[in-house]
Enzyme design. Structure first.
Site, short mmCIF file in Angstrom:
data_model
loop_
_atom_site.label_atom_id
_atom_site.label_comp_id
_atom_site.label_asym_id
_atom_site.label_seq_id
_atom_site.Cartn_x
_atom_site.Cartn_y
_atom_site.Cartn_z
N ARG A 223 33.37 -118.85 61.97
CA ARG A 223 32.92 -119.77 61.35
C ARG A 223 31.83 -119.15 60.48
NH1 ARG A 223 36.95 -122.15 62.42
NH2 ARG A 223 36.66 -124.35 63.60
N HIS A 271 40.19 -117.41 54.48
CA HIS A 271 40.63 -118.30 55.52
C HIS A 271 41.99 -118.29 55.91
CE1 HIS A 271 38.34 -121.87 57.75
NE2 HIS A 271 39.40 -121.28 58.36
#
Length: 308
Positions: A223, A271
């Site tokens: 994250r 990502h």
């Protein structure tokens, strides 16, 4: 007939065929719909980016089944009173392991110096063996545990850290604040796979980034907010951190003017470390619905007090 509301319209194309098939193979007679009277819905399949934000009308729903591994964008929703399950997809875990192992080996072997070598320099210096390269994995959930064990299987000495004490075969496991400092001290590769909670934000900050061995590598496929961006940039500029390979960011897509793009010791990946695959995720959803209908405990149920 069970009614399953697929409340993630952007993903419907991926699931429209494989999800009904997975439910049928699990012996579940169900209709999967994108729209329904809220009072008729038995299960909600959900992505935190979906338009649905008010769960109050769904009085009959037995569970909300997220398609994402992370639930930080939904866990605080006050209207959500139904049980919430996060996605633990075998394919997602597999792809995360591949990303972490690939980038760990890239830095361990010093591959960049040979792949990008315009001056044709001949530097016959072999890297150390994996057993001499200590690795720390922050976070020992499903993804962190799988990555830690894969790296240990390659003979890296792996230390895993989690908020609460865990046991992972082949991995030295630590917990708590003292354990965090101990886990980071002297590490040459640090992998961050913690969930995003108020307690994990800026886990890597100016203080903790000073603990690994000088020139250590940071890999963050977890994250974005786990790392203090400014502290990381300062540690890179000072040479305390030798390289950071980052897959997740506080703002995504990463703004074009962000310093990470131009920094010579930062690799940005968009990502892609781990993605939920519709076919295998549908099997997880079908199994959870089967279990719920049979009165068995739900898999991967989120503890709302912990946030994951």
């Amino acid at each position: 007939m069970i009614t399953v509301l697929f409340a993630a319209p952007d993903l419907w194309g991926e699931y429209s065929d494989v999800l009904p098939q997975a439910l049928a193979e699990a012996g579940i007679t169900a209709q999967v719909v994108q729209e329904a009277d809220s009072g008729t819905v038995d299960y909600i399949i959900y992505a935190p980016s979906a338009p649905l934000q008010d769960f109050t009308p769904f009085v009959r729903a037995k569970a909300v089944l997220s398609l994402w591994a992370g639930v930080e964008r939904i866990v605080g929703n006050a209207t959500l009173t139904q049980p919430l399950c996060r996605m633990v997809d075998p394919s997602l875990t597999e792809s995360m392991v591949e990303w972490v192992v690939g980038h760990a080996l890239r830095h361990h072997l010093g591959m960049d110096a040979h792949i990008v070598n315009p001056d044709h320099r001949w530097i016959p210096v072999a890297p150390p063996l994996a057993r001499n390269r200590p690795v720390t994995v922050l976070g020992l959930g499903a993804l962190g545990t799988a990555c830690a064990q894969a790296l240990a299987g390659l003979n890296f000495p792996v230390t895993g850290w989690s908020r609460t004490q865990k046991t992972v075969p082949g991995v030295r496991c630590l917990s708590g604040e003292d354990g965090l400092r101990q886990a980071l001290t002297g590490a040459q590769i640090v992998v961050t796979l913690l969930p995003r909670t108020p307690g994990t934000e800026n886990t890597l900050n100016a203080g903790t980034l000073a603990l690994p061995a000088r020139g250590a590598v940071v890999l963050n496929p977890g994250r974005g907010p786990l790392i203090d961006d400014e502290a990381l940039l300062a540690a890179l500029d000072a040479g305390q951190i030798g390289h950071a390979t980052l897959d997740v960011f506080r703002v995504e897509p990463l703004p074009q003017d962000h310093a990470f793009w131009a920094h010579p010791r930062v690799t940005v990946t968009p990502h892609i470390a781990a993605d939920t695959r519709a076919e295998s995720a549908s099997g997880v959803i079908a199994e959870n619905i089967r279990r719920s209908e049979a009165g068995a405990p739900l898999l991967h149920r989120v503890d709302r007090t912990l946030g994951y």
